[in-house]
Enzyme design. Structure first.
Site, PDB file in Angstrom:
ATOM      1  CB  CYS A 105      65.083 -80.420  86.474  1.00 31.66           C
ATOM      2  SG  CYS A 105      63.778 -81.233  86.844  1.00 31.66           S
ATOM      3  N   GLY A 106      66.350 -78.112  84.535  1.00 25.05           N
ATOM      4  CA  GLY A 106      67.603 -77.223  84.634  1.00 25.05           C
ATOM      5  C   GLY A 106      67.594 -76.621  83.062  1.00 25.05           C
TER       6      GLY A 106
END
Length: 261
Positions: A105-106
């Site tokens: 994620c990110g």
């Protein structure tokens, strides 16, 4: 803190449609600023924001010692979290920003990571673990995973000795859950060379590198490992175990920490 929300949805099942109440996991952006400059924005459940921020910065080599942190503040509302970290050194010196799309994620941001340099490190630690201890710890991980049971929308990670589970963290990404553990160990100056990380989720290379940077010698996952992770484990000496089921698991690499009963 609210970690999930209730909704009524339409479910198709057994040839018909009906109303089904569900719980959906919380997801908010968490921006980490170091000395006023944005380092990264992660997507998370908003649990343990300080530990998550510090763990990420430690994992990406912005921090080497807890004494470098001079201030740590969290600003939070329903839509966003900002963690401001003040340090006594220049964390941006001699760093290049490399952006790559990772499996987590990110923003998928890697800051000057050099896998060839990192993989030269040999992990120490004399922890010894039996197959039954591994199966028992994974069973406990599942028992503690109540948020996953309610939402089916998160990963879980834990820091363990062979005998007991010391820390348990859950988040929408396994990266975040491991960074929370890393951050708490870093802030509390906890020794990890006699510990294990037991986690859910595929062991991609960035997961193995996080565990390597922490200095944890044993990584166990309920899912499988990628080829790159297996090669890194064998180069660095991490004991890597995956695909843990009720009574079986795969040993990708073990330099002698697994007690073969």
């Amino acid at each position: 803190m609210i970690d999930s929300y209730h909704y009524d949805i339409t479910e198709y099942s057994a040839g018909g449609f009906g109303v089904k109440p569900i719980r959906s996991i919380r997801e908010v952006p968490l921006t980490i600023r170091i000395n006023g400059r944005e380092a990264v924005t992660l997507l998370c459940t908003a649990k343990y924001p300080k530990e998550l921020a510090v763990g990420f910065l430690k994992s990406d080599a912005f921090l080497q010692s807890p004494e470098q942190i001079t201030a740590l503040e969290v600003e939070e509302d329903d839509e966003r979290i900002v963690v401001d970290v003040e340090v006594c050194h220049d964390p941006w010196k001699n760093r290049t920003v490399e952006r790559s799309i990772t499996s987590g994620c990110g923003k998928g941001t890697n800051f000057g990571r050099n896998v060839s340099t990192i993989s030269r490190r040999r992990i120490g630690g004399d922890v010894r673990v039996t197959p039954q201890q591994i199966l028992s710890l994974v069973d406990e991980l599942h028992r503690r995973s109540t948020l996953y049971g309610a939402t089916r929308g998160c990963h879980n990670s834990s820091l363990c000795t062979p005998e007991e589970m010391l820390l348990f963290r859950e988040d929408i990404g396994r990266h975040n859950a491991i960074d929370m553990i890393c951050g708490q160990c870093f802030l509390k100056d906890m020794s990890v060379d006699d510990k294990m990380v037991v986690s859910t989720g595929r062991v991609a290379s960035e997961i193995l590198l996080k565990v390597l940077r922490m200095g944890v010698p044993v990584l166990v996952s309920t899912a499988v490992a990628t080829r790159f992770s297996v090669e890194l484990a064998r180069k660095t000496g991490i004991t890597l175990i995956g695909n843990v089921k009720d009574d079986s698991f795969w040993v990708y690499n073990d330099p002698g920490r697994l007690i073969r009963e």
